[in-house]
Design an enzyme around this catalytic site. Structure first.
Site, PDB file in Angstrom:
ATOM      1  N   TRP A   1      17.668  35.620  75.078  1.00  0.00           N
ATOM      2  CA  TRP A   1      17.669  36.929  76.219  1.00  0.00           C
ATOM      3  C   TRP A   1      16.803  36.411  77.322  1.00  0.00           C
ATOM      4  O   TRP A   1      16.741  37.077  78.407  1.00  0.00           O
ATOM      5  CB  TRP A   1      17.182  37.925  75.758  1.00  0.00           C
ATOM      6  CG  TRP A   1      18.347  38.896  75.080  1.00  0.00           C
ATOM      7  CD1 TRP A   1      19.779  38.587  74.916  1.00  0.00           C
ATOM      8  CD2 TRP A   1      18.289  40.196  74.138  1.00  0.00           C
ATOM      9  NE1 TRP A   1      20.350  39.194  73.840  1.00  0.00           N
ATOM     10  CE2 TRP A   1      19.470  40.302  73.548  1.00  0.00           C
ATOM     11  CE3 TRP A   1      17.051  40.785  73.738  1.00  0.00           C
ATOM     12  CZ2 TRP A   1      19.486  41.455  72.528  1.00  0.00           C
ATOM     13  CZ3 TRP A   1      17.521  41.876  72.972  1.00  0.00           C
ATOM     14  CH2 TRP A   1      18.605  42.211  72.320  1.00  0.00           C
TER      15      TRP A   1
ATOM     16  N   HIS B   1      12.924  24.530  75.093  1.00  0.00           N
ATOM     17  CA  HIS B   1      14.080  24.555  75.937  1.00  0.00           C
ATOM     18  C   HIS B   1      13.814  24.165  77.274  1.00  0.00           C
ATOM     19  O   HIS B   1      13.019  23.945  77.753  1.00  0.00           O
ATOM     20  CB  HIS B   1      14.270  26.500  76.253  1.00  0.00           C
ATOM     21  CG  HIS B   1      15.220  26.834  76.996  1.00  0.00           C
ATOM     22  ND1 HIS B   1      15.418  26.648  78.087  1.00  0.00           N
ATOM     23  CD2 HIS B   1      16.587  27.166  76.323  1.00  0.00           C
ATOM     24  CE1 HIS B   1      16.792  26.957  78.348  1.00  0.00           C
ATOM     25  NE2 HIS B   1      17.431  27.443  77.407  1.00  0.00           N
TER      26      HIS B   1
ATOM     27  N   GLU C   1      21.577  21.386  74.145  1.00  0.00           N
ATOM     28  CA  GLU C   1      21.963  22.139  75.359  1.00  0.00           C
ATOM     29  C   GLU C   1      21.780  21.299  76.586  1.00  0.00           C
ATOM     30  O   GLU C   1      20.773  20.822  77.182  1.00  0.00           O
ATOM     31  CB  GLU C   1      20.488  23.170  75.538  1.00  0.00           C
ATOM     32  CG  GLU C   1      20.635  24.224  74.276  1.00  0.00           C
ATOM     33  CD  GLU C   1      20.252  25.387  74.836  1.00  0.00           C
ATOM     34  OE1 GLU C   1      20.911  26.363  74.759  1.00  0.00           O
ATOM     35  OE2 GLU C   1      19.138  25.601  75.709  1.00  0.00           O
TER      36      GLU C   1
ATOM     37  N   GLY D   1      22.819  32.325  75.975  1.00  0.00           N
ATOM     38  CA  GLY D   1      22.060  32.954  77.209  1.00  0.00           C
ATOM     39  C   GLY D   1      22.663  33.936  77.852  1.00  0.00           C
ATOM     40  O   GLY D   1      22.824  35.065  77.319  1.00  0.00           O
ATOM     41  N   GLY D   2      23.456  33.739  78.652  1.00  0.00           N
ATOM     42  CA  GLY D   2      23.824  34.723  80.019  1.00  0.00           C
ATOM     43  C   GLY D   2      25.079  35.673  79.128  1.00  0.00           C
ATOM     44  O   GLY D   2      24.878  36.907  79.026  1.00  0.00           O
TER      45      GLY D   2
HETATM   46  P1  PGA Z   1      23.621  30.111  78.913  1.00  0.00           P
HETATM   47  O1  PGA Z   1      22.099  29.849  78.270  1.00  0.00           O
HETATM   48  O2  PGA Z   1      24.365  30.564  77.668  1.00  0.00           O
HETATM   49  O3  PGA Z   1      23.460  31.315  79.651  1.00  0.00           O
HETATM   50  O4  PGA Z   1      24.161  28.678  79.493  1.00  0.00           O
HETATM   51  C1  PGA Z   1      21.968  28.855  77.002  1.00  0.00           C
HETATM   52  C2  PGA Z   1      20.447  28.500  77.064  1.00  0.00           C
HETATM   53  O5  PGA Z   1      19.932  28.421  77.947  1.00  0.00           O
HETATM   54  O6  PGA Z   1      20.152  28.751  75.884  1.00  0.00           O
END
Ligand code: PGA
Length: 259
Positions: A15, A100, A172, A243-244
């Protein structure tokens, strides 16, 4: 090659810097209802520090686990602003995200600090989601494998083979992370699979084949309800860090249920 062991998928919601305590509690309460009964995949939500305890009160005893978004590498002492793995466990966390790309970019996180954090977490038996991934310049220069290999070898330095059960790797690619908008494109399932296979292979060289085949490698970067199925169909993709698209409970649930 040992046959790939069935790895239970993990879908984790990151989040980031979003949601007050009330908003986080409301989202968790909704997720508890709409995700109840799912047992064949692990589910985790990672709210900001301020909401951890209250969210834990909502989800404890359910199939949703709690994670934090960062941690410090010392247990206690004069380290203003930090929290330790034991403090995270104390409020109900079973996971923590480490390394991250946003922490690496904005807060000077390095492979060395990542490594210190990981070593304390595994000693304290807190599950780690270690994030690795190249940026767009590195991908254009075709350096992505070198970059990811270095992040893995430095980040997991001196981590014992028997402690690898606490580690999930999140691939990522920085260029695919949505930054809260929709202008970023996810990696293609083919590109993601190629990197996941490379990561598994690297783990095989660092540890052994059985660690390589049993370590969960999840994908993050614009994972959404409409692309989760294609990504999760790939052999070496064992879940997602979202994330989003995790901020709305309905959208996150579609991802959890989408493969
Ligand atoms: P996102 O972010 O799904 O918004 O691209 C993923 C993350 O940064 O863990």
């Amino acid at each position: 090659m040992v046959k790939i062991r069935q790895i239970k998928p993990l879908i984790a919601a990151n989040w980031k810097l979003n949601k007050t305590v009330k908003e986080a509690v409301d989202s968790a309460a909704r997720l508890k209802i709409i995700l109840s009964g799912i047992k064949d995949r692990d589910i985790a939500i990672c709210p900001p520090f301020t909401a951890l305890e209250e969210v834990h009160n909502v989800i404890k005893g359910t199939n949703i686990m709690l994670g934090a978004q960062d941690v410090f590498w010392e247990e206690k002492g004069a380290f203003t602003g930090e929290v330790s793995p034991m403090m995270l466990k104390d409020v109900g966390c079973s996971y923590v995200i480490i390394g991250h790309s946003e922490r690496r970019e904005y807060f000077k996180e390095t492979d060395e600090t990542v490594n210190k954090k990981i070593r304390l977490c595994v000693a304290d038996e807190l599950n780690v989601i270690l994030c690795v991934g190249e940026n767009i310049e590195q991908r254009k220069a075709e350096k992505q494998n070198d970059v990811v290999e270095e992040m893995l070898t430095k980040g997991l330095k001196n981590v014992k083979r028997e402690d690898m059960k606490f580690i999930t790797i999140a691939y990522e690619p920085v260029w695919a992370i949505s930054s809260g908008d929709s202008s970023h494109k996810p990696a293609t399932a083919k590109d993601a699979q190629e990197m996941h296979a490379f990561i598994r292979n690297t783990l095989g060289m660092m540890f052994d084949d059985s660690i390589a085949q049993s370590t969960r490698i999840i994908y993050g970067g614009s994972m959404k309800p409409d692309n989760v199925k294609e990504l999760m169909a790939k052999k070496d993709i064992n879940g997602g860090l979202v994330g989003g698209a995790s901020l709305e409970p309905e959208s996150f649930a579609k991802i959890v249920n989408g493969f």
